[in-house]
Design an enzyme around this catalytic site. Structure first.
Site, short mmCIF file in Angstrom:
data_model
loop_
_atom_site.label_atom_id
_atom_site.label_comp_id
_atom_site.label_asym_id
_atom_site.label_seq_id
_atom_site.Cartn_x
_atom_site.Cartn_y
_atom_site.Cartn_z
N GLY A 63 92.52 79.93 25.11
CA GLY A 63 92.06 78.85 25.99
C GLY A 63 91.07 79.29 27.05
O GLY A 63 91.05 78.76 28.15
N ALA A 64 90.20 80.28 26.73
CA ALA A 64 89.24 80.76 27.73
C ALA A 64 87.82 80.33 27.43
O ALA A 64 86.88 80.78 28.08
CB ALA A 64 89.33 82.29 27.81
N GLY A 65 87.64 79.46 26.43
CA GLY A 65 86.28 79.01 26.11
C GLY A 65 85.60 79.88 25.07
O GLY A 65 84.42 79.69 24.77
N SER A 96 95.94 87.93 18.29
CA SER A 96 94.52 87.72 18.55
C SER A 96 94.10 88.44 19.81
O SER A 96 94.89 88.53 20.76
CB SER A 96 94.31 86.21 18.73
OG SER A 96 92.97 85.92 18.99
N GLY A 107 86.58 80.19 21.86
CA GLY A 107 86.84 79.75 20.48
C GLY A 107 88.14 80.27 19.89
O GLY A 107 88.22 80.47 18.67
N SER A 108 89.18 80.47 20.72
CA SER A 108 90.44 80.98 20.16
C SER A 108 91.02 80.00 19.15
O SER A 108 91.54 80.39 18.10
CB SER A 108 91.45 81.27 21.27
OG SER A 108 91.93 80.09 21.87
N ASP A 158 82.43 75.64 16.77
CA ASP A 158 83.33 76.78 16.94
C ASP A 158 83.86 77.28 15.59
O ASP A 158 83.85 78.48 15.30
CB ASP A 158 84.53 76.41 17.84
CG ASP A 158 84.10 76.16 19.27
OD1 ASP A 158 82.89 76.16 19.53
OD2 ASP A 158 84.97 75.98 20.14
N GLU A 203 90.74 72.00 14.08
CA GLU A 203 90.14 71.73 15.39
C GLU A 203 90.36 70.26 15.79
O GLU A 203 90.51 69.95 16.97
CB GLU A 203 88.64 72.06 15.36
CG GLU A 203 88.33 73.55 15.41
CD GLU A 203 88.50 74.12 16.81
OE1 GLU A 203 89.64 74.47 17.17
OE2 GLU A 203 87.50 74.23 17.54
N1 LIG Z 1 96.72 83.94 19.82
C1 LIG Z 1 97.02 82.70 19.48
N2 LIG Z 1 98.16 82.43 18.79
C2 LIG Z 1 98.45 81.17 18.44
N3 LIG Z 1 97.70 80.08 18.75
C3 LIG Z 1 96.60 80.26 19.46
C4 LIG Z 1 96.18 81.58 19.85
N4 LIG Z 1 95.02 81.47 20.50
C5 LIG Z 1 94.72 80.15 20.54
N5 LIG Z 1 95.64 79.41 19.92
C6 LIG Z 1 95.61 77.93 19.75
O1 LIG Z 1 94.41 77.44 20.34
C7 LIG Z 1 94.68 76.53 21.42
C8 LIG Z 1 93.67 76.74 22.56
O2 LIG Z 1 92.49 76.12 22.16
P1 LIG Z 1 91.40 75.51 23.14
O3 LIG Z 1 90.42 74.84 22.26
O4 LIG Z 1 92.03 74.71 24.22
O5 LIG Z 1 90.75 76.80 23.81
P2 LIG Z 1 89.67 77.81 23.21
O6 LIG Z 1 89.49 77.52 21.77
O7 LIG Z 1 90.10 79.18 23.55
O8 LIG Z 1 88.38 77.47 24.04
P3 LIG Z 1 87.05 76.63 23.58
O9 LIG Z 1 87.52 75.55 22.68
O10 LIG Z 1 86.49 76.11 24.86
O11 LIG Z 1 86.18 77.64 22.94
C9 LIG Z 1 96.10 76.85 21.83
O12 LIG Z 1 96.71 75.68 22.35
C10 LIG Z 1 96.73 77.25 20.50
O13 LIG Z 1 97.04 76.10 19.75
C1 LIG Z 2 83.39 71.53 24.35
C2 LIG Z 2 82.90 71.86 22.96
O1 LIG Z 2 81.53 71.43 22.86
C3 LIG Z 2 82.86 73.35 22.72
C4 LIG Z 2 84.18 74.06 22.84
O2 LIG Z 2 83.99 75.44 22.54
C5 LIG Z 2 83.73 71.13 21.95
C6 LIG Z 2 83.13 71.10 20.55
O3 LIG Z 2 81.92 71.30 20.39
O4 LIG Z 2 83.91 70.82 19.63
MG LIG Z 3 88.87 75.61 21.07
#
Ligand SMILES: Nc1ncnc2c1ncn2[C@@H]1O[C@H](COP(=O)(O)OP(=O)(O)OP(=O)(O)O)[C@@H](O)[C@H]1O
Ligand SMILES: C[C@@](O)(CCO)CC(=O)[O-]
Ligand SMILES: [Mg+2]
Length: 433
Positions: free
Chosen positions: A157-159, A152, A161-162, A208, A197
């Protein structure tokens, strides 16, 4: 249905324009896909030679090189006790409903089978395995002899939507493995990826995974009919063309799960006060959407009314960030971006996604000088070591690339145990409409 492998599924990351956290409480939220940030999942057969090479009898492989994670399992030996338990079997009428029993059994399996150190990486490994096994055992428990390689360029985990992009890629690939006729049915993909999720943070709003599934920009609203909460998705036609946006990644690690849980605790402690803040966030989102609409009407000529509307948009973005800050989801590293943006007067800045680190977004003031914008970017990169991207909003949602279109070059690069290469991204993206 004749199932051929390999296949690739892909889904985009997202940026929340307004409504993070309040969305979890049913308030309006608006978010957009980001064109240059996507997750890619390759699914291929495991050959007998592969097994001989590692001297195992595994018939399921998870390969997540971005996290430095590789797991080899034998489905019957390792997961048979979970699969054969009647309470973990999903009936067709409950196909899109979360099975807590299955999730709990996976949690126990992982606790007993993965070495646990209290590090950020081991939390990521745990959550990635949980989502993978949950979706696999929910959708296609009879799977055999498949390797899943996930790569990817949505920062983890940067906000951005990974987690949702990962869930959507997994769901579409698993529906294919199952031979399901729902393979390209976006509603089913969206509903099932919400279950992924749920594994990540319990109470997702669904924004997301909706953006990762449908692409483009989405407004998610909630209404109550006969005491039942219903979600309504609306695709937003376009953002105003006169507004450019920067995404700034602080690279400060955060976990959506922890941040959502902290807001929940605060809400339980002082329901009245926090509810008022969530209501104010809702009004901010509605205000931001109205300003966008007005800017689109006015943007062809730079009238005083256009300028006033742009300022009013920035005011709402400022209030929205302040409200997020008040519920404890900002971070000193995000505040540095906010302060610099205010000092240089280059536009409206707020955190985006769950906060607590991760990313901020800045909508640039069309009247700000190029020098000031450059000063903003350079300072963030040089002083704080942040990444700054000029984001291109919109783009395709969940998409499957079939065997015929996967070239040797793409396949070979995927099988290398490293981050995805820029050329491969270009090759794959050229296959996406
Ligand atoms: N490249 C990747 N390979 C495998 N798993 C991943 C990868 N990127 C993200 N993940 C999964 O997503 C989780 C991170 O999700 P998290 O919701 O904490 O952050 P985010 O989705 O980047 O941010 P946000 O939810 O704020 O948009 C990781 O713990 C892992 O389970
Ligand atoms: C923090 C949050 O509002 C957004 C995360 O990208 C959680 C969600 O909506 O599921
Ligand atoms: Mg997320």
């Amino acid at each position: 249905m004749n199932l051929t492998f390999p296949i690739i599924t892909t889904a985009p990351g997202k940026v929340i324009i307004s409504g993070e956290h309040s969305a979890v409480y049913g308030k309006d939220v608006v978010a957009s896909a980001v064109k240059n940030l996507r997750c890619y999942l390759l699914v291929e057969d495991i050959s007998d030679v592969d097994k001989e090479n590692v001297h195992t009898t595994h018939d399921l492989e998870l390969d997540f090189p971005d996290l430095g994670l590789r797991c080899l399992w034998n489905v019957e030996q390792d997961l048979g006790h979970i699969i054969n338990n009647k309470e973990n079997q999903i009936s067709s009428n409950a196909f899109t409903i979360f099975n807590q029993h299955l999730s709990d059994d996976i949690e126990i399996f992982l606790k007993n089978n993965i070495v646990h150190k209290e590090t950020h990486l081991s939390h990521l490994h745990h959550s990635a395995c949980h989502v993978f096994l949950y979706l696999l055992l929910h959708i296609v428990p009879k799977i055999k002899n498949k390797r899943f390689i996930m790569k990817s360029n949505v920062p983890v985990g940067a906000g951005l939507g990974s987690s949702a992009a990962v869930s959507v890629c997994l769901v579409q690939a698993l529906l294919y493995c199952m031979g399901s006729e729902h393979l390209s049915d976006l509603k089913t993909i969206n509903d099932l990826s919400l279950l992924g999720e749920k594994c990540v943070h319990g109470t997702p709003s669904g924004i997301d995974n909706a953006v990762a599934t449908y692409g483009k920009a989405i407004i998610l609203t909630t209404h109550t009919a006969n005491g039942v909460k219903m979600k309504n998705l609306k695709v937003m036609d376009k953002f105003p063309e006169s507004l450019n946006m920067l995404l700034i990644n602080t690279k400060i690690p955060k976990s959506t799960k922890t941040l959502v849980a902290n807001v929940k605790k605060l809400h339980e402690k002082d329901n009245n006060m926090i509810s008022s803040i969530l209501d104010a966030m809702h009004k901010c989102t509605q205000g931001i959407l109205s300003e966008f609409e007005l800017i689109r009407i006015l943007e062809s000529e730079e009238s005083p009314e256009f300028e006033a509307t742009v300022n009013s948009l920035f005011e709402k973005i400022r209030i929205n960030h302040g409200l997020l800050c008040s519920i404890g989801v900002s971070h000193p590293g995000l505040e540095k971006i906010k302060i610099l943006s205010d000092e240089l007067k280059i536009g409206g800045t707020k955190l985006t996604g769950a906060g607590g680190g991760g990313c901020a977004m800045t909508i640039l003031d069309p009247y700000a000088s190029e020098e000031k914008v450059d000063e903003f970017k350079c300072s963030l990169i040089d002083l704080y070591g942040y990444d700054v991207y000029k984001s291109q909003l919109g783009g395709t949602g969940a998409y499957l690339i079939d065997t015929n279109r996967i070239t040797k070059e793409i396949l070979l690069d995927f099988e290398k145990n490293t981050k995805i290469n820029e050329n491969t991204v270009k090759l794959i993206d050229s296959l996406i409409p």
